[in-house]
Scaffold this motif. Structure first.
Motif, mmCIF file in Angstrom:
data_model
loop_
_atom_site.group_PDB
_atom_site.id
_atom_site.type_symbol
_atom_site.label_atom_id
_atom_site.label_comp_id
_atom_site.label_asym_id
_atom_site.label_seq_id
_atom_site.Cartn_x
_atom_site.Cartn_y
_atom_site.Cartn_z
ATOM 1 N N LEU A 1 0.826 -1.211 0.000
ATOM 2 C CA LEU A 1 0.000 0.000 0.000
ATOM 3 C C LEU A 1 0.859 1.259 0.000
ATOM 4 C CD1 LEU A 1 -2.732 -1.135 2.540
ATOM 5 C CD2 LEU A 1 -3.146 -0.522 0.149
ATOM 6 N N ALA A 2 1.942 1.250 0.781
ATOM 7 C CA ALA A 2 2.815 2.425 0.854
ATOM 8 C C ALA A 2 3.496 2.703 -0.480
ATOM 9 C CB ALA A 2 3.868 2.224 1.949
ATOM 10 N N ALA A 3 3.869 1.644 -1.181
ATOM 11 C CA ALA A 3 4.579 1.812 -2.452
ATOM 12 C C ALA A 3 3.678 2.269 -3.582
ATOM 13 C CB ALA A 3 5.272 0.501 -2.836
ATOM 14 N N THR A 4 2.378 2.044 -3.445
ATOM 15 C CA THR A 4 1.445 2.330 -4.548
ATOM 16 C C THR A 4 0.509 3.496 -4.255
ATOM 17 O OG1 THR A 4 -0.085 0.638 -3.683
ATOM 18 C CG2 THR A 4 1.490 -0.055 -5.371
ATOM 19 N N THR B 1 -4.043 -2.093 12.093
ATOM 20 C CA THR B 1 -4.840 -0.897 12.376
ATOM 21 C C THR B 1 -4.322 0.326 11.619
ATOM 22 O OG1 THR B 1 -3.505 -0.214 14.295
ATOM 23 C CG2 THR B 1 -5.304 -1.787 14.690
ATOM 24 N N GLN B 2 -3.161 0.173 10.968
ATOM 25 C CA GLN B 2 -2.543 1.303 10.265
ATOM 26 C C GLN B 2 -2.691 1.217 8.746
ATOM 27 O OE1 GLN B 2 1.551 1.808 11.757
ATOM 28 N NE2 GLN B 2 0.953 0.731 13.615
ATOM 29 N N VAL B 3 -3.428 0.213 8.263
ATOM 30 C CA VAL B 3 -3.552 0.025 6.814
ATOM 31 C C VAL B 3 -5.015 -0.139 6.413
ATOM 32 C CG1 VAL B 3 -1.263 -1.011 6.579
ATOM 33 C CG2 VAL B 3 -3.227 -2.479 7.019
ATOM 34 N N THR B 4 -5.309 0.279 5.181
ATOM 35 C CA THR B 4 -6.664 0.150 4.651
ATOM 36 C C THR B 4 -6.595 -0.414 3.239
ATOM 37 O OG1 THR B 4 -7.368 2.091 5.911
ATOM 38 C CG2 THR B 4 -8.833 1.333 4.152
ATOM 39 N N PRO B 5 -6.820 -1.721 3.082
ATOM 40 C CA PRO B 5 -6.775 -2.308 1.748
ATOM 41 C C PRO B 5 -7.976 -1.890 0.911
ATOM 42 C CG PRO B 5 -7.529 -3.921 3.345
ATOM 43 C CD PRO B 5 -7.124 -2.693 4.129
ATOM 44 N N ARG B 6 -7.874 -2.102 -0.384
ATOM 45 C CA ARG B 6 -8.995 -1.797 -1.299
ATOM 46 C C ARG B 6 -10.230 -2.581 -0.891
ATOM 47 N NH1 ARG B 6 -12.894 -1.563 -3.875
ATOM 48 N NH2 ARG B 6 -13.242 -0.919 -6.042
ATOM 49 N N ASP B 7 -10.040 -3.860 -0.580
ATOM 50 C CA ASP B 7 -11.117 -4.714 -0.099
ATOM 51 C C ASP B 7 -10.502 -5.933 0.562
ATOM 52 O OD1 ASP B 7 -10.330 -6.319 -2.299
ATOM 53 O OD2 ASP B 7 -11.795 -5.340 -3.585
ATOM 54 N N ILE B 8 -11.360 -6.783 1.118
ATOM 55 C CA ILE B 8 -10.886 -7.949 1.859
ATOM 56 C C ILE B 8 -11.647 -9.178 1.379
ATOM 57 C CG2 ILE B 8 -10.628 -9.010 4.134
ATOM 58 C CD1 ILE B 8 -11.124 -5.767 4.911
ATOM 59 N N ALA B 9 -10.921 -10.186 0.945
ATOM 60 C CA ALA B 9 -11.525 -11.463 0.576
ATOM 61 C C ALA B 9 -11.231 -12.455 1.689
ATOM 62 C CB ALA B 9 -10.944 -11.964 -0.743
ATOM 63 N N ARG B 10 -12.262 -13.079 2.228
ATOM 64 C CA ARG B 10 -12.076 -14.064 3.288
ATOM 65 C C ARG B 10 -12.227 -15.461 2.669
ATOM 66 N NH1 ARG B 10 -11.629 -10.784 7.550
ATOM 67 N NH2 ARG B 10 -12.925 -8.905 7.569
ATOM 68 N N ILE B 11 -11.160 -16.210 2.710
ATOM 69 C CA ILE B 11 -11.087 -17.482 2.000
ATOM 70 C C ILE B 11 -11.060 -18.651 2.985
ATOM 71 C CG2 ILE B 11 -9.769 -18.840 0.337
ATOM 72 C CD1 ILE B 11 -10.939 -16.226 -0.799
ATOM 73 N N ASP B 12 -11.969 -19.613 2.785
ATOM 74 C CA ASP B 12 -11.991 -20.793 3.638
ATOM 75 C C ASP B 12 -10.871 -21.755 3.244
ATOM 76 O OD1 ASP B 12 -13.272 -23.247 1.944
ATOM 77 O OD2 ASP B 12 -14.102 -21.333 1.293
ATOM 78 N N ALA B 13 -10.554 -22.676 4.134
ATOM 79 C CA ALA B 13 -9.410 -23.570 3.942
ATOM 80 C C ALA B 13 -9.552 -24.440 2.697
ATOM 81 C CB ALA B 13 -9.224 -24.446 5.173
ATOM 82 N N ARG B 14 -10.724 -25.002 2.462
ATOM 83 C CA ARG B 14 -10.881 -25.882 1.302
ATOM 84 C C ARG B 14 -10.708 -25.127 -0.014
ATOM 85 N NH1 ARG B 14 -12.249 -31.139 1.405
ATOM 86 N NH2 ARG B 14 -12.691 -32.029 3.470
ATOM 87 N N SER B 15 -11.166 -23.887 -0.074
ATOM 88 C CA SER B 15 -10.981 -23.088 -1.293
ATOM 89 C C SER B 15 -9.508 -22.797 -1.521
ATOM 90 C CB SER B 15 -11.772 -21.783 -1.191
ATOM 91 O OG SER B 15 -13.162 -22.030 -1.148
ATOM 92 N N ALA B 16 -8.780 -22.503 -0.442
ATOM 93 C CA ALA B 16 -7.345 -22.248 -0.559
ATOM 94 C C ALA B 16 -6.616 -23.494 -1.053
ATOM 95 C CB ALA B 16 -6.778 -21.804 0.790
ATOM 96 N N ILE B 17 -6.970 -24.636 -0.500
ATOM 97 C CA ILE B 17 -6.333 -25.893 -0.900
ATOM 98 C C ILE B 17 -6.622 -26.212 -2.359
ATOM 99 C CG2 ILE B 17 -6.368 -28.392 -0.524
ATOM 100 C CD1 ILE B 17 -6.886 -27.720 2.486
ATOM 101 N N SER B 18 -7.863 -26.050 -2.769
ATOM 102 C CA SER B 18 -8.247 -26.333 -4.154
ATOM 103 C C SER B 18 -7.485 -25.449 -5.136
ATOM 104 C CB SER B 18 -9.757 -26.132 -4.325
ATOM 105 O OG SER B 18 -10.147 -26.323 -5.664
ATOM 106 N N ALA B 19 -7.376 -24.157 -4.824
ATOM 107 C CA ALA B 19 -6.682 -23.225 -5.715
ATOM 108 C C ALA B 19 -5.186 -23.518 -5.770
ATOM 109 C CB ALA B 19 -6.932 -21.790 -5.271
ATOM 110 N N ALA B 20 -4.604 -23.896 -4.636
ATOM 111 C CA ALA B 20 -3.180 -24.245 -4.614
ATOM 112 C C ALA B 20 -2.903 -25.452 -5.493
ATOM 113 C CB ALA B 20 -2.731 -24.519 -3.178
ATOM 114 N N ARG B 21 -3.750 -26.457 -5.383
ATOM 115 C CA ARG B 21 -3.590 -27.669 -6.190
ATOM 116 C C ARG B 21 -3.816 -27.368 -7.680
ATOM 117 N NH1 ARG B 21 -6.045 -32.907 -3.030
ATOM 118 N NH2 ARG B 21 -4.818 -32.715 -1.100
ATOM 119 N N GLU B 22 -4.731 -26.478 -7.958
ATOM 120 C CA GLU B 22 -4.998 -26.120 -9.351
ATOM 121 C C GLU B 22 -3.775 -25.477 -9.999
ATOM 122 O OE1 GLU B 22 -8.880 -24.338 -11.298
ATOM 123 O OE2 GLU B 22 -7.718 -22.732 -10.358
#
Length: 319
Positions: free
Chosen positions: A197-200, A240-261
């Protein structure tokens, strides 16, 4: 022959490759996009935490808190512990690392091989059922037991912001020749996110935070988090010092599936947080115009996760 010679392993931190994922783009039907992976596993300790550790240690030395013979105590889910264990060898201090049972055994063995003293909490905090809270409590106890011991406190140390501002994100922009349109970054302490965020700040880049379901960061609801490496059970001071554009909350199975993909289509084996980043990116791709540059920061390699997220039996029993 190489075009560059290195003096000491620490000089190899950073300058990790930015790789275009054309096969993944084709798989998603978005050949019109430029999808890139920043492969932080090419750091000497295998993760983005090498940058964080080097930055925190350099700052502690410059401010006089750390010197040869010092004792440092830190909590880690794995990767930072490896990075600080290497720093301890190079800067001649003793490193005590507090981990919990979710830490990969290979990673813990790596720390010990580098001389770290590993302390493992056996139960989560009784009030919150959170492992990170329990680790931090043990850190505080150890700091009272070892006279003069210091704590880098990765959860509040702004040296992490500088490390990723001047390193990770600066490299991405230099390699592309311009600021990317989108950057996806997993969060735990939020040091990498803050640096990006600081760099952009003066660019059109949108930086997207990728958090775990069950993490309390950015207003999340506490829950079970079976995968280490992303998400947090406490609200870190850095967050508490940063504000991202948005936040995606990813469950464990989705993370595993995407990693394997990614492993199946690009032969790149990401860790758990990398899988979460890819899952968040996948969900956002339909919204992006042709020609956009989209960067996924993959914090570490999946080798340490072969017995967990890449093992069907472990996944069925634990996720």
């Amino acid at each position: 022959m190489t075009d560059r010679l290195y003096v000491g392993i620490e000089s190899t931190v950073g300058h990790t490759p930015l790789v275009r994922l054309d096969r993944l783009a084709a798989l998603k039907g978005r050949e019109d996009l430029n999808i890139w992976a920043k492969l932080e596993s090419f750091n000497p300790g295998g993760s983005a935490k090498d940058r964080t550790a080097a930055g925190m240690v350099a700052d502690a030395i410059a401010t006089g808190r750390l010197r040869p013979g010092s004792i440092a105590v830190e909590s880690s889910s794995g990767n930072l512990g490896v990075a600080l264990a290497r720093e301890a060898v190079l800067h001649e201090f003793t490193f005590h690392c507090v981990v919990d049972p979710r830490a990969n055994r290979t990673t813990v063995a790596h720390m010990r091989a580098l001389g770290a003293v590993v302390h493992e909490v056996t139960e989560p905090d009784p009030e919150t059922s959170d492992w990170l809270t329990a680790r931090r409590q043990l850190v505080e106890k150890l700091l009272t037991e070892y006279d003069g011991a210091i704590n880098f406190d990765q959860y509040s140390n702004r040296a992490a912001f500088a490390a990723h501002r001047d390193g990770t994100m600066a490299e991405i922009m230099a390699d592309l020749g311009h600021a990317p349109d989108h950057v996806f970054v997993a969060v735990s302490t939020t040091g990498t996110l803050g640096g990006c965020l600081a760099a952009t700040v003066d660019t059109p880049t949108e930086v997207h935070a990728v958090d775990a379901e069950g993490s309390v960061l950015f207003g999340g609801k506490r829950g079970v988090r079976p995968l280490p490496g992303y998400g947090a059970g406490v609200v870190t001071e850095l967050s508490t010092q940063v504000t991202p554009r948005d936040i995606a909350r990813i469950d464990a199975r989705s993370a595993i599936s995407a990693a394997r993909e990614l492993a199946a289509c690009e032969a790149i084996l990401p860790g758990a947080s990398g899988g979460a980043v890819l899952a968040a990116l996948d969900a956002a791709l339909p919204d992006y115009p042709a020609g956009a540059d989209v960067v996924a920061i993959l914090h570490d390699n999946g080798t340490a996760y072969l017995s967990t997220i890449y093992d069907d039996t472990w996944v069925e029993e634990n996720v």
